[in-house]
Scaffold this motif. Structure first.
Motif, PDB file in Angstrom:
ATOM      1  N   SER A 126     -20.069   7.788 -29.013  1.00  0.00           N
ATOM      2  CA  SER A 126     -19.175   7.595 -30.152  1.00  0.00           C
ATOM      3  C   SER A 126     -18.491   8.905 -30.536  1.00  0.00           C
ATOM      4  O   SER A 126     -19.127   9.954 -30.633  1.00  0.00           O
ATOM      5  N   GLY A 127     -17.184   8.821 -30.726  1.00  0.00           N
ATOM      6  CA  GLY A 127     -16.423  10.000 -31.116  1.00  0.00           C
ATOM      7  C   GLY A 127     -15.865  10.789 -29.958  1.00  0.00           C
ATOM      8  O   GLY A 127     -15.084  11.726 -30.156  1.00  0.00           O
ATOM      9  N   PHE A 128     -16.239  10.433 -28.729  1.00  0.00           N
ATOM     10  CA  PHE A 128     -15.728  11.135 -27.560  1.00  0.00           C
ATOM     11  C   PHE A 128     -14.899  10.185 -26.699  1.00  0.00           C
ATOM     12  O   PHE A 128     -15.205   8.999 -26.586  1.00  0.00           O
ATOM     13  N   LYS A 129     -13.866  10.744 -26.077  1.00  0.00           N
ATOM     14  CA  LYS A 129     -13.025   9.966 -25.183  1.00  0.00           C
ATOM     15  C   LYS A 129     -12.746  10.764 -23.917  1.00  0.00           C
ATOM     16  O   LYS A 129     -12.927  11.988 -23.878  1.00  0.00           O
ATOM     17  N   ALA A 130     -12.313  10.050 -22.882  1.00  0.00           N
ATOM     18  CA  ALA A 130     -11.977  10.692 -21.613  1.00  0.00           C
ATOM     19  C   ALA A 130     -10.479  10.610 -21.385  1.00  0.00           C
ATOM     20  O   ALA A 130      -9.810   9.700 -21.883  1.00  0.00           O
ATOM     21  N   VAL A 131      -9.952  11.559 -20.620  1.00  0.00           N
ATOM     22  CA  VAL A 131      -8.535  11.530 -20.274  1.00  0.00           C
ATOM     23  C   VAL A 131      -8.356  10.674 -19.029  1.00  0.00           C
ATOM     24  O   VAL A 131      -9.233  10.620 -18.170  1.00  0.00           O
ATOM     25  N   PRO A 132      -7.222   9.967 -18.924  1.00  0.00           N
ATOM     26  CA  PRO A 132      -6.989   9.119 -17.748  1.00  0.00           C
ATOM     27  C   PRO A 132      -6.459   9.880 -16.545  1.00  0.00           C
ATOM     28  O   PRO A 132      -6.462   9.351 -15.436  1.00  0.00           O
ATOM     29  N   ALA A 133      -5.987  11.111 -16.757  1.00  0.00           N
ATOM     30  CA  ALA A 133      -5.379  11.866 -15.660  1.00  0.00           C
ATOM     31  C   ALA A 133      -5.656  13.350 -15.832  1.00  0.00           C
ATOM     32  O   ALA A 133      -5.723  13.857 -16.948  1.00  0.00           O
ATOM     33  N   ALA A 134      -5.848  14.028 -14.703  1.00  0.00           N
ATOM     34  CA  ALA A 134      -5.985  15.478 -14.694  1.00  0.00           C
ATOM     35  C   ALA A 134      -5.169  16.022 -13.535  1.00  0.00           C
ATOM     36  O   ALA A 134      -5.308  15.558 -12.395  1.00  0.00           O
ATOM     37  N   LEU A 135      -4.297  16.979 -13.822  1.00  0.00           N
ATOM     38  CA  LEU A 135      -3.438  17.595 -12.813  1.00  0.00           C
ATOM     39  C   LEU A 135      -3.889  19.035 -12.588  1.00  0.00           C
ATOM     40  O   LEU A 135      -4.102  19.786 -13.544  1.00  0.00           O
ATOM     41  N   ILE A 136      -4.048  19.414 -11.315  1.00  0.00           N
ATOM     42  CA  ILE A 136      -4.511  20.752 -10.966  1.00  0.00           C
ATOM     43  C   ILE A 136      -3.357  21.517 -10.332  1.00  0.00           C
ATOM     44  O   ILE A 136      -2.827  21.116  -9.289  1.00  0.00           O
ATOM     45  N   TYR A 137      -2.961  22.624 -10.976  1.00  0.00           N
ATOM     46  CA  TYR A 137      -1.868  23.467 -10.499  1.00  0.00           C
ATOM     47  C   TYR A 137      -2.428  24.773  -9.940  1.00  0.00           C
ATOM     48  O   TYR A 137      -3.520  25.200 -10.302  1.00  0.00           O
ATOM     49  N   GLY A 138      -1.651  25.402  -9.095  1.00  0.00           N
ATOM     50  CA  GLY A 138      -2.034  26.700  -8.564  1.00  0.00           C
ATOM     51  C   GLY A 138      -1.164  27.080  -7.386  1.00  0.00           C
ATOM     52  O   GLY A 138      -0.469  26.238  -6.803  1.00  0.00           O
ATOM     53  N   ALA A 139      -1.206  28.343  -7.024  1.00  0.00           N
ATOM     54  CA  ALA A 139      -0.428  28.827  -5.888  1.00  0.00           C
ATOM     55  C   ALA A 139      -0.968  28.242  -4.592  1.00  0.00           C
ATOM     56  O   ALA A 139      -2.064  27.672  -4.541  1.00  0.00           O
ATOM     57  N   ASN A 140      -0.195  28.369  -3.517  1.00  0.00           N
ATOM     58  CA  ASN A 140      -0.688  27.983  -2.205  1.00  0.00           C
ATOM     59  C   ASN A 140      -1.958  28.787  -1.883  1.00  0.00           C
ATOM     60  O   ASN A 140      -2.036  29.981  -2.164  1.00  0.00           O
TER      61      ASN A 140
END
Length: 426
Positions: A40-54
């Motif tokens: 209760s009181g916590f939620k999850a995100v539906p998407a996570a994007l990971i950025y970074g250099a090659n």
């Protein structure tokens, strides 16, 4: 539902790094967040994007998660009984080979929250643990050290007889699910439903082999139509297999039987006919069917990817995409993320984790800071991952502008190009 994943001493990840999909307390768009059962009181995100250099380690973080998944599902059934554990420790430190690799995930399966993890070296699994959280309180299901497994009082089903079947290079959960352990099979099914889509180009043969057992989801065709590909439908029909393909397959089967004996069956030999898929395009007066080889690389990849996206949305499962933006227009990549962020499309709580270089997606109004992760590698080759939520920003700040300006790190170092002119040509 995945809540977090952590890994250490694997690929370019030296020290333990964690990716969390639990929504932070920061202000932001709340519409697409997913309720966490029993928390209760916590939620999850539906998407996570990971950025970074090659070469920053984005793909290595995904590979680490898939290694964990594969160990759960197949370390007992597919591992060599006399072999070791096919881990790849951090290579740029002489002591990493002697140190264990670490993996742990927290997730929700069948409405219950669990933590599962293990450590291993290149020869065997060293430790393994599984905890459940009924009513929010942690309860031990089992803890393993070497060949010894200590079971909690709430662990149901067969226990000690399964320990005798467990090998040094197989997880206990993999051994148990291969023997139809009811409770642990529910957990293994969570990982089995996780899908992966790589960055490699998709050949016409790959699409044909993927869909020849069943029809392409008409919603995938509809999505292609809305993105301006000109595709309005498809045709699926039988065609004769070329004689040369039959000859090559027969020769391959003969070699396989020589080395594998009865394990090489006639199923490897192609029948007289195969299935061919062609996509329909709207012409000036009628629709025209074109072979898949005439479609762009982006269209072929999107067609295959949409099948996995729609399955994840239908089942409420996790989809992992490496290099989301490969061969895709930025607006298409943005629409894919939006499918998971919109409760109208994502009614069952599906999630997506994607690596990408496309900074235009950072301007999306439905993305929160805790959905943006940055991966960078230091000067001795160690990857680390961190969230944009760790930075103090205003709601009016533009994430894309700040990232490209280097305010958050995880961008390529722009070196002096004049060095190219000074370098000696071999």
């Amino acid at each position: 539902m995945l809540l977090r994943f952590e890994a250490g001493n694997v690929f370019s990840i030296a020290e333990t790094q964690e990716l969390s999909l639990v929504a932070s307390k920061l202000k932001g768009n709340q519409a697409g967040l997913l309720p966490i059962p029993g928390a209760s009181g916590f939620k999850a995100v539906p998407a996570a994007l990971i950025y970074g250099a090659n070469a920053s380690g984005k793909t290595n973080f995904v590979r680490a998660f898939m290694f964990m998944r594969n160990a759960i599902l197949s370390s007992h059934s597919q591992g060599n009984p006399q072999g070791g554990v096919p881990r790849v420790p951090f290579a740029l430190d002489e002591e990493s080979e002697t140190r264990p690799s670490h993996f742990e995930a927290e997730f929700v399966a069948s409405g219950s929250r669990y933590i599962f993890g293990f450590t291993c070296d290149s020869q065997k699994f060293l430790t393994e643990w599984l905890y459940a959280f009924p009513e929010g309180k942690r309860r031990k299901l089992y803890e393993r050290e070497g060949k010894n497994v200590d079971f909690g009082s709430t662990m149901l089903g067969a226990k000690k007889p399964l320990v005798d079947f467990m090998r040094h290079n197989s997880l206990f959960i993999s051994t148990a699910t291969q023997n139809d352990h009811e409770e642990l099979s529910k957990i293994a099914n969570f990982f089995r439903e996780i899908q992966y889509s790589g960055a490699l180009s998709v050949s016409p043969m790959t699409i044909t082999n993927t869909f020849k057992e069943g029809q392409i989801d008409p919603r995938a065709i509809s999505f292609l139509q809305t993105t301006g590909t000109g595709i309005v439908g498809l045709e699926q029909f039988e065609r004769e297999i070329p004689e040369q393909v039959k000859i090559i397959s027969s020769e391959f089967l003969a070699v396989a039987r020589k080395h594998l004996g009865d394990e090489a069956t006639a199923d490897a030999e192609p029948a007289g006919k195969d299935v061919e898929i062609q996509l329909l395009h709207q012409g000036s007066t009628k629709q025209h069917a074109l072979p898949l080889r005439h479609e762009s690389a982006g269209t072929r990849r999107l067609l295959l990817m949409m099948g996995k996206i729609l399955r994840a949305l239908d089942k409420g499962s996790l989809l992992i995409i490496d290099e989301l933006d490969t061969s895709l227009h930025t607006l298409v990549a943005e629409q894919i993320v939006e499918l998971f962020a919109n409760p109208e499309y994502n009614a069952k709580g599906a999630q997506i984790i994607a690596t990408t270089h496309d900074t235009n997606i950072l301007a999306c109004s439905h993305l929160r800071r805790d959905q943006i992760w940055l991966c960078e590698k230091d000067n001795i080759g160690v990857s680390r991952i961190f969230s944009l939520a760790d930075f103090k920003l205003r709601q009016t700040d533009r994430f894309e502008k700040g990232y490209l300006e280097g305010r958050f790190g995880a961008i390529p170092f722009a070196g002096d190009l004049s060095a190219l002119l000074e370098a000696e040509v071999p």
